[in-house]
Scaffold this motif. Structure first.
Motif, PDB file in Angstrom:
ATOM      1  N   THR A 102       0.819  -1.209   0.000  1.00 31.49           N
ATOM      2  CA  THR A 102       0.000   0.000   0.000  1.00 31.49           C
ATOM      3  C   THR A 102       0.857   1.265   0.000  1.00 31.49           C
ATOM      4  O   THR A 102       0.611   2.202  -0.766  1.00 31.49           O
ATOM      5  CB  THR A 102      -0.934   0.008   1.231  1.00 31.49           C
ATOM      6  N   SER A 105       3.158   1.633  -3.244  1.00 28.49           N
ATOM      7  CA  SER A 105       2.433   2.087  -4.428  1.00 28.49           C
ATOM      8  C   SER A 105       2.009   3.544  -4.208  1.00 28.49           C
ATOM      9  O   SER A 105       2.373   4.162  -3.210  1.00 28.49           O
ATOM     10  CB  SER A 105       1.219   1.187  -4.669  1.00 28.49           C
ATOM     11  N   VAL A 106       1.248   4.110  -5.134  1.00 28.35           N
ATOM     12  CA  VAL A 106       0.985   5.554  -5.097  1.00 28.35           C
ATOM     13  C   VAL A 106      -0.509   5.858  -5.072  1.00 28.35           C
ATOM     14  O   VAL A 106      -1.340   5.041  -5.455  1.00 28.35           O
ATOM     15  CB  VAL A 106       1.618   6.273  -6.309  1.00 28.35           C
ATOM     16  N   SER A 107      -0.828   7.073  -4.620  1.00 28.20           N
ATOM     17  CA  SER A 107      -2.204   7.572  -4.605  1.00 28.20           C
ATOM     18  C   SER A 107      -2.394   8.540  -5.766  1.00 28.20           C
ATOM     19  O   SER A 107      -1.787   9.615  -5.792  1.00 28.20           O
ATOM     20  CB  SER A 107      -2.497   8.277  -3.276  1.00 28.20           C
ATOM     21  N   ILE A 108      -3.252   8.177  -6.709  1.00 31.72           N
ATOM     22  CA  ILE A 108      -3.511   9.016  -7.869  1.00 31.72           C
ATOM     23  C   ILE A 108      -4.143  10.340  -7.445  1.00 31.72           C
ATOM     24  O   ILE A 108      -3.813  11.404  -7.969  1.00 31.72           O
ATOM     25  CB  ILE A 108      -4.454   8.297  -8.860  1.00 31.72           C
ATOM     26  N   GLU A 137       3.296   2.550  -9.874  1.00 31.38           N
ATOM     27  CA  GLU A 137       2.098   1.882  -9.372  1.00 31.38           C
ATOM     28  C   GLU A 137       2.324   0.399  -9.082  1.00 31.38           C
ATOM     29  O   GLU A 137       1.929  -0.114  -8.036  1.00 31.38           O
ATOM     30  CB  GLU A 137       0.965   2.035 -10.391  1.00 31.38           C
ATOM     31  N   SER A 188      -6.756   0.702 -12.640  1.00 32.73           N
ATOM     32  CA  SER A 188      -6.031   1.972 -12.557  1.00 32.73           C
ATOM     33  C   SER A 188      -4.817   2.001 -13.474  1.00 32.73           C
ATOM     34  O   SER A 188      -4.573   2.979 -14.192  1.00 32.73           O
ATOM     35  CB  SER A 188      -5.605   2.249 -11.106  1.00 32.73           C
ATOM     36  N   SER A 285       2.914   9.038  -0.640  1.00 33.88           N
ATOM     37  CA  SER A 285       1.494   8.674  -0.683  1.00 33.88           C
ATOM     38  C   SER A 285       1.306   7.167  -0.507  1.00 33.88           C
ATOM     39  O   SER A 285       2.265   6.400  -0.524  1.00 33.88           O
ATOM     40  CB  SER A 285       0.876   9.135  -2.008  1.00 33.88           C
ATOM     41  N   SER A 287      -1.407   3.851  -1.684  1.00 40.72           N
ATOM     42  CA  SER A 287      -2.448   3.438  -2.633  1.00 40.72           C
ATOM     43  C   SER A 287      -3.683   2.914  -1.908  1.00 40.72           C
ATOM     44  O   SER A 287      -3.578   2.202  -0.920  1.00 40.72           O
ATOM     45  CB  SER A 287      -1.906   2.345  -3.563  1.00 40.72           C
ATOM     46  N   TYR A 288      -4.858   3.276  -2.407  1.00 42.24           N
ATOM     47  CA  TYR A 288      -6.086   2.694  -1.884  1.00 42.24           C
ATOM     48  C   TYR A 288      -6.969   2.180  -3.030  1.00 42.24           C
ATOM     49  O   TYR A 288      -8.159   1.949  -2.849  1.00 42.24           O
ATOM     50  CB  TYR A 288      -6.873   3.717  -1.040  1.00 42.24           C
ATOM     51  N   ALA A 290      -5.219   0.335  -6.438  1.00 36.92           N
ATOM     52  CA  ALA A 290      -4.526  -0.806  -7.058  1.00 36.92           C
ATOM     53  C   ALA A 290      -4.019  -1.805  -6.020  1.00 36.92           C
ATOM     54  O   ALA A 290      -4.246  -3.013  -6.145  1.00 36.92           O
ATOM     55  CB  ALA A 290      -3.371  -0.297  -7.915  1.00 36.92           C
ATOM     56  N   ALA A 291      -3.298  -1.321  -4.994  1.00 39.17           N
ATOM     57  CA  ALA A 291      -2.714  -2.232  -4.002  1.00 39.17           C
ATOM     58  C   ALA A 291      -3.780  -3.022  -3.231  1.00 39.17           C
ATOM     59  O   ALA A 291      -3.673  -4.245  -3.119  1.00 39.17           O
ATOM     60  CB  ALA A 291      -1.809  -1.458  -3.042  1.00 39.17           C
TER      61      ALA A 291
END
Length: 335
Positions: A102, A105-108, A137, A188, A285, A287-288, A290-291
């Protein structure tokens, strides 16, 4: 520094996000239909991807190779650091892997808010930064799941050597096809990569058609999406409190740690002030989208209220309100 944070707090994007949190906490009947929220997320993914592709068409491969290597480094290094920290916290392996994927990975949406912040302040940045969102990602998800398989395999081998019996044979490889498919071709990543490729191929020819919807309306659509995310965040906050102060501190401290690493990496990769800030935002950031989708299928033992609750309930609002200005100040200081 305080002036920048206040300025960010008083932006429409942040205020509508806070409004969503308040609505959830007071148990208002305000709701964003799930279909609309899904449509808004699709819009944001396409907008970021196609804008990045158009901008990327202006650059040669030689000028972007260092930032790409920097992005890959962060996507691989952050999961290792996260697992080291969570294991020091005595967290179980599955939830450690959940947080590694989580936070690696990144938050878009955090990235989109950062774009609004630096554009509002007239800060220039490299157009190919949108492409780095796609690149960052997947690696963390793949690395985290690979580490889980390796650690589990070592535990099995250790148990077998001690008992020499009772070992369950698992014919699957380190990472199965489903994990690879979800990590590389999830919604995503597919939308980002696909729209990035379309923008890259068409270049400036795409601008007249995409500008009215995907560029001019971007900030307004982001406001609607963050109102929805605020409601979701407010609903997730009680879940985070269940797991104690250690987890709360993790959600507040690691974004600054990883964001600092991102800013330094951006500096070493030769990025501008705006590019360094965005690299810090991506690294800091969580991810909420993809991860969690990959984790739900591949690590069902991991508790979503830990990795998703922390990402949405603590790290996302922290970055939106405080983190983005902090990474900008770090980039200014380093530059």
């Amino acid at each position: 520094m305080s002036e920048i944070i206040v300025q960010n707090l008083l932006s429409p994007v942040v205020l509508f996000f806070v409004l969503g949190i308040v609505a959830a906490l007071v148990k208002s009947d305000l709701k964003i239909p799930s279909a609309l929220s899904e449509a808004l997320s699709i819009y944001l993914l396409i907008a970021i991807g196609i804008k990045g592709g158009i901008e990327l068409s202006h650059y040669s491969i030689e000028s972007v190779i260092q930032p790409i290597m920097g992005a890959l480094f962060l996507g691989i290094a952050i999961p290792f650091i996260t697992i080291f920290i969570t294991r020091l916290m005595k967290m179980d392996l599955q939830n450690s892997i959940g947080l590694a994927a989580t936070y690696g990975s990144v938050s878009i949406v955090t990235y989109g808010a950062a774009i609004s912040f630096i554009e509002k302040n007239g800060i220039a940045y490299e157009g190919f930064m949108n492409a780095l969102v796609v690149i960052m990602e997947s690696p963390a998800i793949l690395v985290s799941l690979l580490l889980l398989k390796i650690i589990e395999k070592k535990k099995d081998e250790s148990a077998y050597s001690m008992r020499n019996v009772g070992l369950v044979y698992r014919p699957a490889g380190l990472i199965d096809k489903e994990v690879l498919r979800d990590s590389l071709f999830g919604k995503s990543i597919l939308l980002l990569l696909g729209s990035l490729f379309i923008g890259l191929v068409l270049g400036e020819r795409a601008v007249p058609m995409v500008k009215p919807l995907f560029m001019d309306l971007y900030s307004s659509v982001l406001i609607l999406f963050l109102l929805s995310m605020g409601i979701t965040t407010g609903q997730r906050l009680p879940e985070v409190k269940k797991h104690g102060v250690k987890l709360l501190l993790f959600g507040l401290i690691t974004p600054v740690l990883f964001g600092s690493l991102g800013v330094v990496t951006g500096h070493l990769a030769g990025l501008s002030l705006g590019g360094m800030t965005l690299m810090g935002v991506l690294a800091g950031s969580a991810s909420y989208i993809a991860a969690p989708a990959a984790l739900k299928a591949s690590v069902p033992e991991a508790n979503p209220s830990v990795y998703l609750g922390l990402a949405l309930g603590v790290t996302f609002p922290f970055n939106l309100i405080v983190g983005i200005p902090v990474y900008y100040e770090m980039a200014q200081w380093i530059q």
